[in-house]
Write a protein that holds these residues in place. Sequence first.
Motif, PDB file in Angstrom:
ATOM      1  N   UNK A  90     -29.755  27.358 -11.379  1.00 50.97           N
ATOM      2  CA  UNK A  90     -30.067  27.084 -12.786  1.00 50.97           C
ATOM      3  C   UNK A  90     -29.208  25.953 -13.353  1.00 50.97           C
ATOM      4  N   UNK A  91     -28.021  25.750 -12.783  1.00 50.96           N
ATOM      5  CA  UNK A  91     -27.119  24.711 -13.291  1.00 50.96           C
ATOM      6  C   UNK A  91     -27.298  23.368 -12.593  1.00 50.96           C
ATOM      7  N   UNK A  92     -28.210  23.290 -11.620  1.00 58.46           N
ATOM      8  CA  UNK A  92     -28.436  22.027 -10.913  1.00 58.46           C
ATOM      9  C   UNK A  92     -29.097  21.008 -11.846  1.00 58.46           C
ATOM     10  N   UNK A  93     -28.798  19.711 -11.678  1.00 64.37           N
ATOM     11  CA  UNK A  93     -29.453  18.680 -12.504  1.00 64.37           C
ATOM     12  C   UNK A  93     -30.966  18.698 -12.322  1.00 64.37           C
ATOM     13  N   UNK A  94     -31.674  18.462 -13.406  1.00 71.69           N
ATOM     14  CA  UNK A  94     -33.139  18.327 -13.447  1.00 71.69           C
ATOM     15  C   UNK A  94     -33.882  19.650 -13.267  1.00 71.69           C
ATOM     16  N   UNK A  95     -33.180  20.774 -13.190  1.00 68.86           N
ATOM     17  CA  UNK A  95     -33.832  22.088 -13.096  1.00 68.86           C
ATOM     18  C   UNK A  95     -34.108  22.590 -14.507  1.00 68.86           C
ATOM     19  N   UNK A  96     -35.362  22.905 -14.785  1.00 67.43           N
ATOM     20  CA  UNK A  96     -35.781  23.351 -16.119  1.00 67.43           C
ATOM     21  C   UNK A  96     -35.750  24.873 -16.225  1.00 67.43           C
ATOM     22  N   UNK A  97     -36.271  25.553 -15.206  1.00 68.14           N
ATOM     23  CA  UNK A  97     -36.338  27.019 -15.244  1.00 68.14           C
ATOM     24  C   UNK A  97     -36.301  27.567 -13.830  1.00 68.14           C
ATOM     25  N   UNK A  98     -35.746  28.773 -13.698  1.00 65.34           N
ATOM     26  CA  UNK A  98     -35.702  29.466 -12.414  1.00 65.34           C
ATOM     27  C   UNK A  98     -36.125  30.913 -12.640  1.00 65.34           C
ATOM     28  N   UNK A  99     -37.076  31.375 -11.853  1.00 66.83           N
ATOM     29  CA  UNK A  99     -37.554  32.759 -11.970  1.00 66.83           C
ATOM     30  C   UNK A  99     -37.273  33.494 -10.665  1.00 66.83           C
ATOM     31  N   UNK A 100     -36.270  34.391 -10.649  1.00 70.52           N
ATOM     32  CA  UNK A 100     -36.055  35.210  -9.447  1.00 70.52           C
ATOM     33  C   UNK A 100     -37.210  36.184  -9.275  1.00 70.52           C
ATOM     34  N   UNK A 101     -37.607  36.428  -8.036  1.00 75.74           N
ATOM     35  CA  UNK A 101     -38.766  37.288  -7.806  1.00 75.74           C
ATOM     36  C   UNK A 101     -38.508  38.284  -6.687  1.00 75.74           C
ATOM     37  N   UNK A 102     -38.965  39.482  -6.918  1.00 77.97           N
ATOM     38  CA  UNK A 102     -38.958  40.531  -5.913  1.00 77.97           C
ATOM     39  C   UNK A 102     -40.406  40.993  -5.770  1.00 77.97           C
ATOM     40  N   UNK A 103     -41.086  40.424  -4.787  1.00 81.72           N
ATOM     41  CA  UNK A 103     -42.509  40.714  -4.615  1.00 81.72           C
ATOM     42  C   UNK A 103     -42.691  41.980  -3.797  1.00 81.72           C
ATOM     43  N   UNK A 279     -38.101  14.363  -8.952  1.00 85.65           N
ATOM     44  CA  UNK A 279     -36.794  14.960  -8.659  1.00 85.65           C
ATOM     45  C   UNK A 279     -36.895  16.146  -7.703  1.00 85.65           C
ATOM     46  N   UNK A 280     -38.103  16.468  -7.256  1.00 88.00           N
ATOM     47  CA  UNK A 280     -38.290  17.665  -6.429  1.00 88.00           C
ATOM     48  C   UNK A 280     -37.499  17.560  -5.124  1.00 88.00           C
ATOM     49  N   UNK A 281     -37.599  16.426  -4.429  1.00 87.52           N
ATOM     50  CA  UNK A 281     -36.890  16.261  -3.156  1.00 87.52           C
ATOM     51  C   UNK A 281     -35.384  16.379  -3.344  1.00 87.52           C
ATOM     52  N   UNK A 282     -34.885  15.777  -4.413  1.00 80.87           N
ATOM     53  CA  UNK A 282     -33.450  15.830  -4.694  1.00 80.87           C
ATOM     54  C   UNK A 282     -32.984  17.264  -4.928  1.00 80.87           C
ATOM     55  N   UNK A 283     -33.734  18.025  -5.713  1.00 82.76           N
ATOM     56  CA  UNK A 283     -33.365  19.409  -5.993  1.00 82.76           C
ATOM     57  C   UNK A 283     -33.485  20.253  -4.730  1.00 82.76           C
ATOM     58  N   UNK A 284     -34.512  19.999  -3.914  1.00 83.56           N
ATOM     59  CA  UNK A 284     -34.665  20.746  -2.668  1.00 83.56           C
ATOM     60  C   UNK A 284     -33.454  20.588  -1.764  1.00 83.56           C
ATOM     61  N   UNK A 285     -32.953  19.356  -1.654  1.00 85.07           N
ATOM     62  CA  UNK A 285     -31.780  19.113  -0.814  1.00 85.07           C
ATOM     63  C   UNK A 285     -30.570  19.900  -1.314  1.00 85.07           C
ATOM     64  N   UNK A 286     -30.409  19.991  -2.631  1.00 88.27           N
ATOM     65  CA  UNK A 286     -29.292  20.754  -3.184  1.00 88.27           C
ATOM     66  C   UNK A 286     -29.439  22.251  -2.901  1.00 88.27           C
ATOM     67  N   UNK A 287     -30.669  22.749  -3.001  1.00 86.67           N
ATOM     68  CA  UNK A 287     -30.903  24.180  -2.763  1.00 86.67           C
ATOM     69  C   UNK A 287     -30.682  24.533  -1.301  1.00 86.67           C
TER      70      UNK A 287
END
Length: 447
Positions: A90-103, A279-287
């Motif tokens: 949630x604190x990463x740059x360019x991240x707007x929202x994060x939804x944890x899921x337990x399917x 920014x998707x690729x950049x955020x993916x690398x951080x995750x």
Amino acid sequence: MAWGQIIRRKMVTLLCMMGLSIGSAAMIIALSVGQSVQTYSEKTLNDNYKMDEITITPNEGIRTGNGKGNSQTSKFERGALTLEKIQIIQRLPHVVAVAPMLKLDSLEMVLPDGRSTYVEVIGTQLETLGGFGYKYAEGRGADGRMAVTSYGTAFGLVDPKVTQKLFEQLNADPYNNALLEEYMTIASKQDQLVQQHVQFRYEDFVNAGKTRMSGSIRVSGELKKPSNMDEMSAQNDKKVYLPLDTARALQDELGLQQADNSSAEHLNSALVKVEDKRYVSQVEEQIKKLTLNTQSNLFQEEAMAGQLAMYQKAALGIGGFIMLLASLSIIVAMIMSTHQRRKQIGVMKVLGANLWQIRQMFITEAAMLGLMGGVAGVGIAFAALGGVNSLLASQMADQMNGPMTVVIRQSALPLGIVFAVLVGIVSGIYPAISASRTNALTVIKSM
């Protein structure tokens, strides 16, 4: 002198202009179609695949050493998806929202009157749904033993006995339209779920005949129909969102907890919304640095880009072929003009005209033909635009986003004209060189 020749030889000028104008129009339409297809495809991808979202899953294959050189598959240790990692993301740059899921597994949702439907049950933080574009049609999310249903969950709630009876009748009489219409009517009926208490039933297929029923859960809210879904798809999209604690309690009640889930705090997926798809690729690398797996829909865009490039090359190739035919007509016309104007060229040489001046006259004439053909091509492109859009409307009438509309881009107009002028100049080079080599003495003797 070049302009005088263009005015004097009207038929030749008209024929040359026709080829150039058609080629120029083809180039303008090809460029505009390519850009319009790209815009339309990007919109469709964003609506259907959500290009600015990333799906996160645990890295179950991560191995951790024990300091003795051997390794062992971890039970969601380093590769686990936990709420602590969610907070980091949630604190990463360019991240707007994060939804944890337990399917959870697909479960049968049962109303107090016995009617039921199968739904996908997802545990999450209900307050995060708004960050992904979900809006409430009625009620709202709440903590505790509460649930939020998707738009489609309210459809198709039927009594299993009634459904079974209809199926038996349809098997006996498969061409009975009345029975089929009755079933479709029941399946498309919308019920009011907000403030109702529901239960979830789980049938263990491993232990045949073993069925478990959960405790009561109150529906506190219903989501609106997603704008990017048609009515039929939205009705078939049946999801129930629960608070994480309620979802874990439901796991225990129904015996859904898997043996390899060593911690009740672990999640099986999460959804991340990024500020922009670039920014998707950049955020993916951080995750991935958190030893998690990521998946996005960028590959869809890459595949689309490859197809668009192929279509645009084909369109440009057609336009280029037409331009090639037009250039041949200019070359033939200019060579004929050179032969007919040998006396004029001879007199110009006698009067002191050099090679460049003679060549310049023919190249200028060819460039003016190209300019006139390019300008005429702009008019032809606009005239043909209506027919192109009508054809697309008839072929794409069943598209959810409507048919694609081709719009001539302002940037394509000067490109079409410049290309026509360049074709004219290139086509006029050989006739200009040929004209400059005319032997003045031979011409004067023959006069």
